[in-house]
Design an enzyme around this catalytic site. Structure first.
Site: not given
Ligand code: PLP
Length: 457
Positions: A45-48, A51
């Site tokens: 996901s883009i959230k890496d 994060a």
């Protein structure tokens, strides 16, 4: 070009592909539509991106120290990014999430050794049981803890300003005219959108919102309207508060997409383009198609595919789940027919702070056996004859207590086009009613077992 050896998995974050769509938009949009496949990140996901950025900024600021504990309220994807980085960097993770999230997402976090605490969805963010509040409490009480705070931590937006925006600009050779992205914390759209608009102020940034979320109305009127808030199915986007990472000045327009349309488009993206994206990618594509009249033939539109379809195998990619939600069946009588027969179409509710005696009075006045419960106009639960009866028999003084003390889970929301068959499968002993939403006129109706029996008789 084959990427060089990565020193750790964290070095593989970003530089994701941009892929042209062919079938999904055919006959509706002639512009070039490109999907930014954030599924290619190591946590899928883009959230890496954000994060890692939040962690490294916190390390630099001395907020996250060696041996520290990362605490976060996360619907899964941010947790996955944090968990990945924590493994490599040697931190422990404790996440809080809601009971609405896919089991797959929660299991994936646990696979990385994170502790996950599941909290109720249908409570206010300020409620001590909410996943926001529990995360804040843990951050206070656990020694050496650091709360990532993805909603208000501006390292989130910065990650997309520094990476996602420049990648899109470079990959399109500066030709991009529109950015379309689901909005949750707001980090993706605010960061990438700001970067792109700095390069070319004519670029339009369209945020995808859900019915049940506050963003669109806030953008259009400046009013934070709690009446816009109610439970919804779409995952990852829409909020019941205003996160610090949503920069409303960057977003030109919010488009709302129904749960059903988002779910159906999530499947189409996979079946027609071979892109195994998640539910918010479906919402974004459905939103773009709704906006087709505002698109010119020579536009170049980038749609963000935030996460991977594998996280939704038990939901949008599961036929039984889709049928149970009423998303697959399109023929025959629908909720609209049931509602059309009503003489009194008003939705009657009680507030959770009102005494139980008021609920009894309302139910007696209207002859209802189920009534939705609101908190400042927002659907938060329900009350029914059976639990009222049991409670009163056990202790008559319950009449003076607030409705909240006897509250049952909120009724699920469905679209007014839901078939009678689907409504029938949704009405069970555990779930005696559904709320039917007519998105065109913004009205909500209740459909109970008695309504379905009458329609089938
Ligand atoms: C699947 C999915 N899509 C979209 C979003 C929204 O992205 P952002 O939080 O950057 O607005 C999220 C955020 O949690 C997400 O998990």
């Amino acid at each position: 070009m084959i990427p060089p050896i990565a020193d750790t998995i964290l070095d593989t974050i970003g530089r994701t592909p941009l892929v042209r769509l062919h079938k999904l938009t055919a006959g509706v949009i002639r512009a070039e539509v490109l999907a930014k496949l954030e599924t290619f990140n190591p946590g899928n996901s883009i959230k890496d991106r954000m994060a890692l950025k939040m962690i490294e900024d916190a390390e630099r600021a001395g907020q996250l120290r060696p041996g520290g504990v990362i605490v976060e309220g996360t619907s899964g994807n941010t947790g996955m990014g944090l968990a990945l980085a924590a493994v490599v960097k040697g931190y422990r993770c404790i996440f809080t999430t809601t009971d609405k999230q896919s089991k797959e997402k929660i299991d994936a976090l646990r696979a990385f050794g994170a502790d996950v605490i599941v909290c109720p969805t249908d409570v206010d963010p300020e409620d001590p049981r909410s996943y926001y509040s529990v995360a804040s409490r843990l951050a206070r009480d656990v020694p050496n803890a650091w709360k990532a705070g993805q909603y208000d931590n501006l390292s989130n937006t910065a990650a997309h300003y520094e990476q996602t925006g420049p990648e899109i600009w470079e990959q399109t050779g500066g030709r991009i005219t529109h950015l379309v992205a689901g909005v949750g914390t707001g980090g993706t759209i605010s960061g990438a959108g700001r970067f792109l608009k700095e390069r070319n102020p004519a670029i339009k940034v369209w945020g995808i919102d859900t019915y049940g979320s506050v963003f669109k109305k806030y953008k259009e009127t400046g009013v934070f309207d709690k009446h816009e808030i109610y439970p919804y199915v779409t995952e990852g986007i829409g909020e019941d508060f205003l996160p610090g990472n949503v920069d409303f000045s960057v977003i030109d327009h919010f488009e709302k997409v129904t749960d059903k349309d988002a779910a159906l488009m999530t499947r189409r993206l996979t079946r027609e383009e071979g892109i195994f994206g998640g539910n918010s990618a479906g919402a974004a594509m459905a939103g773009l198609l709704q906006l087709a009249p505002h698109v010119a033939d020579d536009d170049v539109i980038v749609v963000i595919v935030h996460d991977h379809g594998s996280r939704y195998l038990g939901k949008m990619f599961n036929d039984d789940w889709m049928r149970a939600k009423g998303y697959l069946n399109k023929t025959g009588a629908t909720a609209r027919d049931l509602v059309a027969q009503r003489t009194d179409r008003r939705l009657v509710t009680v507030d959770c702070a009102e005494p139980v005696s008021r609920a009894i009075q309302v139910m007696a006045e209207h002859g209802y056996s189920h009534v939705p419960v609101t908190d400042a106009g927002r659907m938060v639960g329900s009350i029914n004859e059976t639990s009222l009866y049991d409670a009163l028999v056990a202790d008559a003084s319950v009449r003076t207590q607030p409705v909240a003390s006897l509250m049952q889970p909120a009724f699920p929301f469905v679209d007014i086009s839901t078939s009678l068959e689907a409504l029938a499968t949704m009405i069970t002993p555990d779930n005696p009613a559904v709320l039917v939403r007519d998105f065109a006129c913004g009205e909500t109706f209740i459909v109970t077992r008695a309504d379905v029996i009458q329609a089938l008789a």
